[in-house]
Enzyme design. Structure first.
Site, PDB file in Angstrom:
ATOM      1  N   PHE A 285       9.259  68.781 -10.815  1.00  0.00           N
ATOM      2  CA  PHE A 285       7.848  68.611 -11.161  1.00  0.00           C
ATOM      3  C   PHE A 285       6.979  68.602  -9.900  1.00  0.00           C
ATOM      4  O   PHE A 285       6.049  69.409  -9.760  1.00  0.00           O
ATOM      5  CB  PHE A 285       7.736  67.312 -11.968  1.00  0.00           C
TER       6      PHE A 285
ATOM      7  N   ASP B 273      17.034  74.207  -4.675  1.00  0.00           N
ATOM      8  CA  ASP B 273      17.241  73.313  -5.815  1.00  0.00           C
ATOM      9  C   ASP B 273      18.656  73.532  -6.308  1.00  0.00           C
ATOM     10  O   ASP B 273      19.170  74.651  -6.228  1.00  0.00           O
ATOM     11  CB  ASP B 273      16.224  73.620  -6.939  1.00  0.00           C
TER      12      ASP B 273
ATOM     13  N   GLN C 161      11.610  66.663  -1.411  1.00  0.00           N
ATOM     14  CA  GLN C 161      11.320  66.066  -2.728  1.00  0.00           C
ATOM     15  C   GLN C 161      12.568  65.881  -3.575  1.00  0.00           C
ATOM     16  O   GLN C 161      12.547  65.162  -4.566  1.00  0.00           O
ATOM     17  CB  GLN C 161      10.346  66.969  -3.517  1.00  0.00           C
TER      18      GLN C 161
ATOM     19  N   SER D 199       7.508  53.795  -4.650  1.00  0.00           N
ATOM     20  CA  SER D 199       6.948  52.444  -4.804  1.00  0.00           C
ATOM     21  C   SER D 199       8.003  51.440  -5.255  1.00  0.00           C
ATOM     22  O   SER D 199       7.813  50.233  -5.129  1.00  0.00           O
ATOM     23  CB  SER D 199       5.833  52.477  -5.840  1.00  0.00           C
TER      24      SER D 199
ATOM     25  N   TYR E 257      18.479  52.865  -7.100  1.00  0.00           N
ATOM     26  CA  TYR E 257      17.535  53.943  -6.759  1.00  0.00           C
ATOM     27  C   TYR E 257      16.578  53.489  -5.653  1.00  0.00           C
ATOM     28  O   TYR E 257      16.362  54.188  -4.656  1.00  0.00           O
ATOM     29  CB  TYR E 257      16.746  54.336  -8.017  1.00  0.00           C
TER      30      TYR E 257
ATOM     31  N   ARG F 278      13.702  47.182 -20.138  1.00  0.00           N
ATOM     32  CA  ARG F 278      14.689  48.041 -19.502  1.00  0.00           C
ATOM     33  C   ARG F 278      15.223  47.372 -18.224  1.00  0.00           C
ATOM     34  O   ARG F 278      14.439  46.834 -17.434  1.00  0.00           O
ATOM     35  CB  ARG F 278      13.995  49.361 -19.154  1.00  0.00           C
TER      36      ARG F 278
ATOM     37  N   ASP G  55      13.785  47.234 -14.299  1.00  0.00           N
ATOM     38  CA  ASP G  55      12.327  47.458 -14.328  1.00  0.00           C
ATOM     39  C   ASP G  55      11.584  46.403 -13.522  1.00  0.00           C
ATOM     40  O   ASP G  55      12.045  45.286 -13.395  1.00  0.00           O
ATOM     41  CB  ASP G  55      11.839  47.333 -15.775  1.00  0.00           C
TER      42      ASP G  55
HETATM   43  C1  UD1 Z   1       9.969  53.934 -11.032  1.00  0.00           C
HETATM   44  C2  UD1 Z   1       9.244  53.795  -9.711  1.00  0.00           C
HETATM   45  C3  UD1 Z   1       8.690  55.119  -9.287  1.00  0.00           C
HETATM   46  C4  UD1 Z   1       9.795  56.141  -9.289  1.00  0.00           C
HETATM   47  C5  UD1 Z   1      10.384  56.233 -10.687  1.00  0.00           C
HETATM   48  C6  UD1 Z   1      11.561  57.197 -10.755  1.00  0.00           C
HETATM   49  C7  UD1 Z   1       8.311  51.538  -9.774  1.00  0.00           C
HETATM   50  C8  UD1 Z   1       7.062  50.756  -9.811  1.00  0.00           C
HETATM   51  N1  UD1 Z   1       8.136  52.852  -9.855  1.00  0.00           N
HETATM   52  O1  UD1 Z   1       9.045  54.201 -11.992  1.00  0.00           O
HETATM   53  O2  UD1 Z   1       8.149  55.008  -7.998  1.00  0.00           O
HETATM   54  O3  UD1 Z   1       9.322  57.376  -8.886  1.00  0.00           O
HETATM   55  O4  UD1 Z   1      10.899  54.969 -11.021  1.00  0.00           O
HETATM   56  O5  UD1 Z   1      12.144  57.112 -12.007  1.00  0.00           O
HETATM   57  O6  UD1 Z   1       9.380  51.015  -9.644  1.00  0.00           O
HETATM   58  N2  UD1 Z   1       8.857  52.949 -20.506  1.00  0.00           N
HETATM   59  C9  UD1 Z   1       8.646  52.716 -21.848  1.00  0.00           C
HETATM   60  N3  UD1 Z   1       9.043  53.677 -22.745  1.00  0.00           N
HETATM   61  C10 UD1 Z   1       9.615  54.851 -22.369  1.00  0.00           C
HETATM   62  C11 UD1 Z   1       9.824  55.080 -20.983  1.00  0.00           C
HETATM   63  C12 UD1 Z   1       9.444  54.094 -20.085  1.00  0.00           C
HETATM   64  O7  UD1 Z   1       8.125  51.676 -22.227  1.00  0.00           O
HETATM   65  O8  UD1 Z   1       9.923  55.664 -23.238  1.00  0.00           O
HETATM   66  C13 UD1 Z   1       8.411  51.915 -19.554  1.00  0.00           C
HETATM   67  C14 UD1 Z   1       9.470  51.516 -18.551  1.00  0.00           C
HETATM   68  O9  UD1 Z   1      10.311  50.525 -19.061  1.00  0.00           O
HETATM   69  C15 UD1 Z   1       8.588  51.032 -17.389  1.00  0.00           C
HETATM   70  C16 UD1 Z   1       7.340  51.913 -17.488  1.00  0.00           C
HETATM   71  O10 UD1 Z   1       7.350  52.471 -18.791  1.00  0.00           O
HETATM   72  O11 UD1 Z   1       8.219  49.685 -17.579  1.00  0.00           O
HETATM   73  C17 UD1 Z   1       7.327  53.051 -16.493  1.00  0.00           C
HETATM   74  O12 UD1 Z   1       8.599  53.684 -16.549  1.00  0.00           O
HETATM   75  P1  UD1 Z   1       8.919  55.052 -15.787  1.00  0.00           P
HETATM   76  O13 UD1 Z   1       7.912  56.076 -16.116  1.00  0.00           O
HETATM   77  O14 UD1 Z   1      10.361  55.356 -16.020  1.00  0.00           O
HETATM   78  O15 UD1 Z   1       8.675  54.726 -14.250  1.00  0.00           O
HETATM   79  P2  UD1 Z   1       9.064  53.444 -13.354  1.00  0.00           P
HETATM   80  O16 UD1 Z   1      10.418  52.939 -13.680  1.00  0.00           O
HETATM   81  O17 UD1 Z   1       7.909  52.525 -13.300  1.00  0.00           O
END
Ligand code: UD1
Length: 318
Positions: free
Chosen positions: A12, A32, A75, A120, A143, A272, A275
């Site tokens: 992406f 890639d 990346q 982050s 990770y 999750r 998280d």
């Molecule tokens: C994390 C990292 C980010 C990294 C990414 C790679 C942090 C703050 N961020 O993102 O820098 O690039 O991992 O994977 O740690 N969720 C739902 N429903 C879904 C999918 C996700 O509720 O179907 C929730 C997750 O539980 C989480 C939030 O959405 O609380 C964001 O999830 P996601 O988009 O996977 O990113 P992060 O884990 O925050």
């Protein structure tokens, strides 16, 4: 015209960087292994880039790919917190060993600078908000540990070999071309395509977790600024790349209901593992040293992203 080498060019962010560099008249080489990257992401630009299918763990391929390169935009990764919890060895191989190989190849080829996709997630669940670069990292998931280890390798290569490096800590990048189809996909790609398709999104936890969601164009701009910023200000350093605002998942779902016309509500499931609850960046260091300013705010980015998934036929008929 400079030659940019993008690892993870089928991903992406990698493919978004490639499109913007070509638009600016630059030359692009990319690798890639297509484990998570996709050839479809490159379909429109295949004839314009030097694409090599290779794995970061293949040092000889990395050395060949770095020959004659000005800037490396690294990346490639297995970009998933939950996947790393399930497979820490695989995460370490791709995200740490792979980075060391890229650094060795870049050092030997005497490239001008390496820009790295840091994360982050290295801040972990520290209660202090916003997160700034001087804070002691507190990674939770494998990770995040891998991303932090790679940052240290970058700084070490600057100190030991004089290879100029810049690590960009991405905060939840989203936008067109993000793959929505894996269980590990970013939450916005999933929610948008689910809601456009009339499916109920699942929130992990109570939905009050918040993120500094950052539109892709801002991350692309940060990379290109990081290549050109004066070495004295950026080499060997780490910068947050974000917007400096956070929004909860519950608020985001409300916005998306308006943008997608999905009239249902979300279902709530278990939190999750690995998280973190809240994430928000202080972006003043990047503003000062990179000249970075987020150009596209969250609402506008969300609107563009919804329009793009709709144009791709996601949710057709919904
Ligand atoms: C994390 C990292 C980010 C990294 C990414 C790679 C942090 C703050 N961020 O993102 O820098 O690039 O991992 O994977 O740690 N969720 C739902 N429903 C879904 C999918 C996700 O509720 O179907 C929730 C997750 O539980 C989480 C939030 O959405 O609380 C964001 O999830 P996601 O988009 O996977 O990113 P992060 O884990 O925050």
């Amino acid at each position: 015209m400079a030659l940019y080498f993008i690892t993870g060019v089928g991903g992406f962010i990698g493919s978004s960087l490639a499109r913007e560099l070509l638009r600016r008249g630059e030359q692009v080489r990319g690798v890639d292994n297509f484990s998570t990257g996709k050839r479809e992401n490159l379909a429109q630009i295949l004839g314009q880039i030097d694409l090599r299918e290779a794995d970061l763990l293949d040092l000889d391929a990395m050395k060949l790919a770095c020959a004659g390169v000005d800037y490396v935009l690294h990346q490639a990764a297995i970009p998933s917190v939950p996947k790393s919890v399930l497979d820490p060895i695989g995460s370490n191989r791709a995200n740490v060993d792979g980075t060391v190989n890229v650094l060795v190849a870049a050092r030997d080829a005497k490239v001008k600078r390496v820009i790295y996709a840091a994360s982050s997630s290295v801040y972990g669940d520290t209660p202090t908000l916003p997160k700034h670069e001087r804070m002691t990292p507190n990674p939770i998931s494998p990770y995040a540990v891998a991303k932090l280890a790679s940052e240290h390798y970058l700084t070490s290569f600057y100190r030991c070999y004089g290879l100029e490096t810049v690590a960009l800590r991405y905060f939840n990048i989203f936008g067109p071309w993000q793959d929505p189809s894996s269980p590990y996909s970013g939450v916005l790609a999933k929610f948008i395509t689910q809601m456009l398709g009339g499916q109920q999104p699942t929130v992990f936890g109570d939905g009050e977790q918040s993120r500094d969601f950052t539109y892709i164009d801002n991350a692309v701009e940060a990379n290109l600024l990081a290549c050109k910023a004066p070495a004295a200000q950026v080499a060997g350093k780490v910068f947050n790349v974000a917007t400096g605002r956070r929004i909860t998942l519950n608020e985001t779902i409300k916005l998306l209901q308006g943008l997608t016309s999905y009239s249902g509500c979300a279902v709530y499931g278990a939190e999750r593992g690995g998280d973190i609850k809240h994430s928000l960046a202080d972006i003043s260091l990047a503003e000062e040293h990179l000249g970075y300013k987020p150009k596209v705010n969250f609402e506008e980015g969300l609107r563009r992203t919804v329009d793009w998934y709709r144009s791709q036929g996601n949710g057709a008929g919904a």
